[in-house]
Design a protein around this motif. Structure first.
Motif, PDB file in Angstrom:
ATOM      1  N   ARG A  95      34.572  49.476  -8.462  1.00 13.51           N
ATOM      2  CA  ARG A  95      33.209  49.999  -8.636  1.00 13.51           C
ATOM      3  C   ARG A  95      32.475  49.321  -9.791  1.00 13.51           C
ATOM      4  N   ASP A  96      33.193  48.659 -10.694  1.00 12.24           N
ATOM      5  CA  ASP A  96      32.550  47.958 -11.811  1.00 12.24           C
ATOM      6  C   ASP A  96      32.001  46.591 -11.429  1.00 12.24           C
ATOM      7  N   ALA A  97      32.273  46.141 -10.209  1.00 11.89           N
ATOM      8  CA  ALA A  97      31.808  44.826  -9.778  1.00 11.89           C
ATOM      9  C   ALA A  97      30.291  44.828  -9.571  1.00 11.89           C
ATOM     10  N   PRO A  98      29.601  43.783 -10.023  1.00 12.42           N
ATOM     11  CA  PRO A  98      28.154  43.709  -9.774  1.00 12.42           C
ATOM     12  C   PRO A  98      27.831  43.465  -8.307  1.00 12.42           C
ATOM     13  N   SER A  99      28.775  42.867  -7.576  1.00 12.18           N
ATOM     14  CA  SER A  99      28.586  42.567  -6.166  1.00 12.18           C
ATOM     15  C   SER A  99      29.922  42.752  -5.451  1.00 12.18           C
ATOM     16  N   PRO A 113      15.646  50.955   2.299  1.00  7.98           N
ATOM     17  CA  PRO A 113      16.409  49.730   2.058  1.00  7.98           C
ATOM     18  C   PRO A 113      17.606  49.650   3.008  1.00  7.98           C
ATOM     19  N   THR A 114      18.189  48.462   3.109  1.00  9.22           N
ATOM     20  CA  THR A 114      19.337  48.249   3.988  1.00  9.22           C
ATOM     21  C   THR A 114      20.579  48.830   3.321  1.00  9.22           C
ATOM     22  N   LEU A 115      21.112  49.911   3.921  1.00  7.25           N
ATOM     23  CA  LEU A 115      22.244  50.628   3.337  1.00  7.25           C
ATOM     24  C   LEU A 115      23.379  50.786   4.347  1.00  7.25           C
ATOM     25  N   VAL A 116      24.598  50.704   3.832  1.00  9.39           N
ATOM     26  CA  VAL A 116      25.827  51.002   4.562  1.00  9.39           C
ATOM     27  C   VAL A 116      26.621  51.966   3.691  1.00  9.39           C
ATOM     28  N   TYR A 161      24.653  51.574  -4.413  1.00 11.37           N
ATOM     29  CA  TYR A 161      23.347  52.222  -4.393  1.00 11.37           C
ATOM     30  C   TYR A 161      23.457  53.659  -4.901  1.00 11.37           C
ATOM     31  N   ALA A 162      24.513  54.385  -4.456  1.00 10.49           N
ATOM     32  CA  ALA A 162      24.717  55.776  -4.872  1.00 10.49           C
ATOM     33  C   ALA A 162      26.145  56.200  -4.536  1.00 10.49           C
ATOM     34  N   GLU A 163      26.625  57.219  -5.241  1.00  7.89           N
ATOM     35  CA  GLU A 163      27.920  57.839  -4.947  1.00  7.89           C
ATOM     36  C   GLU A 163      27.726  59.346  -4.919  1.00  7.89           C
ATOM     37  N   TYR A 164      28.430  59.987  -3.972  1.00  5.37           N
ATOM     38  CA  TYR A 164      28.320  61.437  -3.813  1.00  5.37           C
ATOM     39  C   TYR A 164      29.709  62.044  -3.671  1.00  5.37           C
ATOM     40  N   PRO A 165      29.982  63.150  -4.374  1.00  3.75           N
ATOM     41  CA  PRO A 165      31.276  63.820  -4.184  1.00  3.75           C
ATOM     42  C   PRO A 165      31.336  64.448  -2.794  1.00  3.75           C
ATOM     43  N   GLY A 205      34.451  66.602  -1.236  1.00  4.27           N
ATOM     44  CA  GLY A 205      35.813  67.128  -1.181  1.00  4.27           C
ATOM     45  C   GLY A 205      36.769  66.249  -1.957  1.00  4.27           C
ATOM     46  N   ASP A 206      37.825  65.782  -1.286  1.00  6.33           N
ATOM     47  CA  ASP A 206      38.805  64.935  -1.967  1.00  6.33           C
ATOM     48  C   ASP A 206      38.439  63.452  -1.889  1.00  6.33           C
ATOM     49  N   HIS A 207      37.210  63.154  -1.447  1.00  5.36           N
ATOM     50  CA  HIS A 207      36.709  61.787  -1.346  1.00  5.36           C
ATOM     51  C   HIS A 207      35.399  61.630  -2.120  1.00  5.36           C
ATOM     52  N   GLU A 208      34.996  60.395  -2.282  1.00  3.52           N
ATOM     53  CA  GLU A 208      33.665  60.040  -2.752  1.00  3.52           C
ATOM     54  C   GLU A 208      33.001  59.295  -1.601  1.00  3.52           C
ATOM     55  N   ILE A 209      31.749  59.607  -1.330  1.00  4.55           N
ATOM     56  CA  ILE A 209      30.974  58.821  -0.378  1.00  4.55           C
ATOM     57  C   ILE A 209      30.211  57.792  -1.195  1.00  4.55           C
ATOM     58  N   VAL A 210      30.399  56.530  -0.840  1.00  3.96           N
ATOM     59  CA  VAL A 210      29.775  55.440  -1.587  1.00  3.96           C
ATOM     60  C   VAL A 210      28.761  54.762  -0.667  1.00  3.96           C
ATOM     61  N   VAL A 211      27.514  54.742  -1.101  1.00  6.57           N
ATOM     62  CA  VAL A 211      26.447  54.084  -0.363  1.00  6.57           C
ATOM     63  C   VAL A 211      26.205  52.733  -1.030  1.00  6.57           C
ATOM     64  N   LEU A 212      26.186  51.687  -0.211  1.00  4.54           N
ATOM     65  CA  LEU A 212      26.015  50.317  -0.702  1.00  4.54           C
ATOM     66  C   LEU A 212      24.709  49.738  -0.180  1.00  4.54           C
ATOM     67  N   GLU A 213      24.017  48.987  -1.033  1.00  2.00           N
ATOM     68  CA  GLU A 213      22.813  48.274  -0.613  1.00  2.00           C
ATOM     69  C   GLU A 213      23.199  46.841  -0.261  1.00  2.00           C
ATOM     70  N   VAL A 214      22.761  46.401   0.900  1.00  2.00           N
ATOM     71  CA  VAL A 214      23.123  45.082   1.426  1.00  2.00           C
ATOM     72  C   VAL A 214      22.120  44.036   0.943  1.00  2.00           C
ATOM     73  N   SER A 215      22.656  42.935   0.390  1.00  2.00           N
ATOM     74  CA  SER A 215      21.789  41.843  -0.056  1.00  2.00           C
ATOM     75  C   SER A 215      21.995  40.567   0.761  1.00  2.00           C
ATOM     76  N   GLY A 216      23.055  40.504   1.560  1.00  2.00           N
ATOM     77  CA  GLY A 216      23.310  39.336   2.386  1.00  2.00           C
ATOM     78  C   GLY A 216      24.212  39.686   3.550  1.00  2.00           C
ATOM     79  N   VAL A 217      24.002  39.033   4.700  1.00  2.00           N
ATOM     80  CA  VAL A 217      24.797  39.316   5.902  1.00  2.00           C
ATOM     81  C   VAL A 217      25.144  38.032   6.634  1.00  2.00           C
ATOM     82  N   GLU A 218      26.300  38.067   7.299  1.00  2.00           N
ATOM     83  CA  GLU A 218      26.706  37.012   8.229  1.00  2.00           C
ATOM     84  C   GLU A 218      27.529  37.673   9.320  1.00  2.00           C
ATOM     85  N   ALA A 219      27.445  37.121  10.524  1.00  2.00           N
ATOM     86  CA  ALA A 219      28.238  37.651  11.637  1.00  2.00           C
ATOM     87  C   ALA A 219      28.744  36.507  12.496  1.00  2.00           C
ATOM     88  N   ASP A 220      29.987  36.626  12.937  1.00  2.00           N
ATOM     89  CA  ASP A 220      30.573  35.703  13.894  1.00  2.00           C
ATOM     90  C   ASP A 220      30.654  36.462  15.208  1.00  2.00           C
TER      91      ASP A 220
END
Length: 171
Positions: A76-80, A58-61, A133-137, A139-154
């Motif tokens: 993190r509680d936001a649906p989008s 899937p499309t992930l960032v 999409y997922a979160e991973y510990p 160290g002192d950070h969390e890595i948050v993986v997001l699934e993309v459902s829409g894109v736009e670019a200028d």
């Protein structure tokens, strides 16, 4: 030719952390504002650790956020979540959105919203609508993986680049 820092990175110590900040700051990065409307309030987090191209199917960032963040537990509680890659010339806005004083973050900031509550900064060179999409510990950070459902670019806008503790233009 590479030069070395005067100290080896060790787990503790203020001087070592400052060396690491300086060395890590030598790597240029874009700056993204992640935002959503939660309980009728717009919430924003600024990340210079935002990364695209994690996966196409899937499309992930992804991005990393400090565990001490008081904004991420709310966002993190936001649906989008709207991801706005800030453009050259938005450095003042970037500092404002990242302010510790949350009451000034949105002052005079033009923005738009998706039907799902993602918030996008007007003038951003790239906007992505995402969900967690997922979160991973990490160290002192969390890595948050997001699934993309829409894109736009200028493509007429260049991204805001952070390098050496300051904003710089491309080129």
């Amino acid at each position: 030719m590479m030069t070395q820092t005067s100290r080896r990175a060790e787990p503790a110590g203020h001087a070592v952390r400052e060396d690491l900040r300086r060395v890590f700051g030598h790597y240029p990065s874009g700056v993204a504002a992640l935002a959503a409307t939660i309980d009728h309030t717009d919430v924003v987090l600024v990340a210079s650790s935002f990364t695209v191209g994690v996966s196409l199917d899937p499309t992930l960032v992804m991005f990393a956020v400090q565990r001490s963040s008081t904004t991420w537990p709310v966002l993190r509680d936001a649906p989008s979540i709207g991801v706005s890659v800030l453009s050259t010339g938005q450095d003042h806005l970037c500092r404002q959105l990242a302010s510790k004083d949350k009451s000034v973050r949105w002052k005079d900031t033009p923005r738009s919203r998706s039907q799902c509550g993602a918030v996008f900064i007007d003038g951003a060179c790239v906007t992505l609508e995402c969900s967690i999409y997922a979160e991973y510990p990490a160290g002192d950070h969390e890595i948050v993986v997001l699934e993309v459902s829409g894109v736009e670019a200028d493509t007429d806008q260049d991204p805001l680049v952070f390098h050496g503790s300051r904003f710089r233009p491309l080129g």
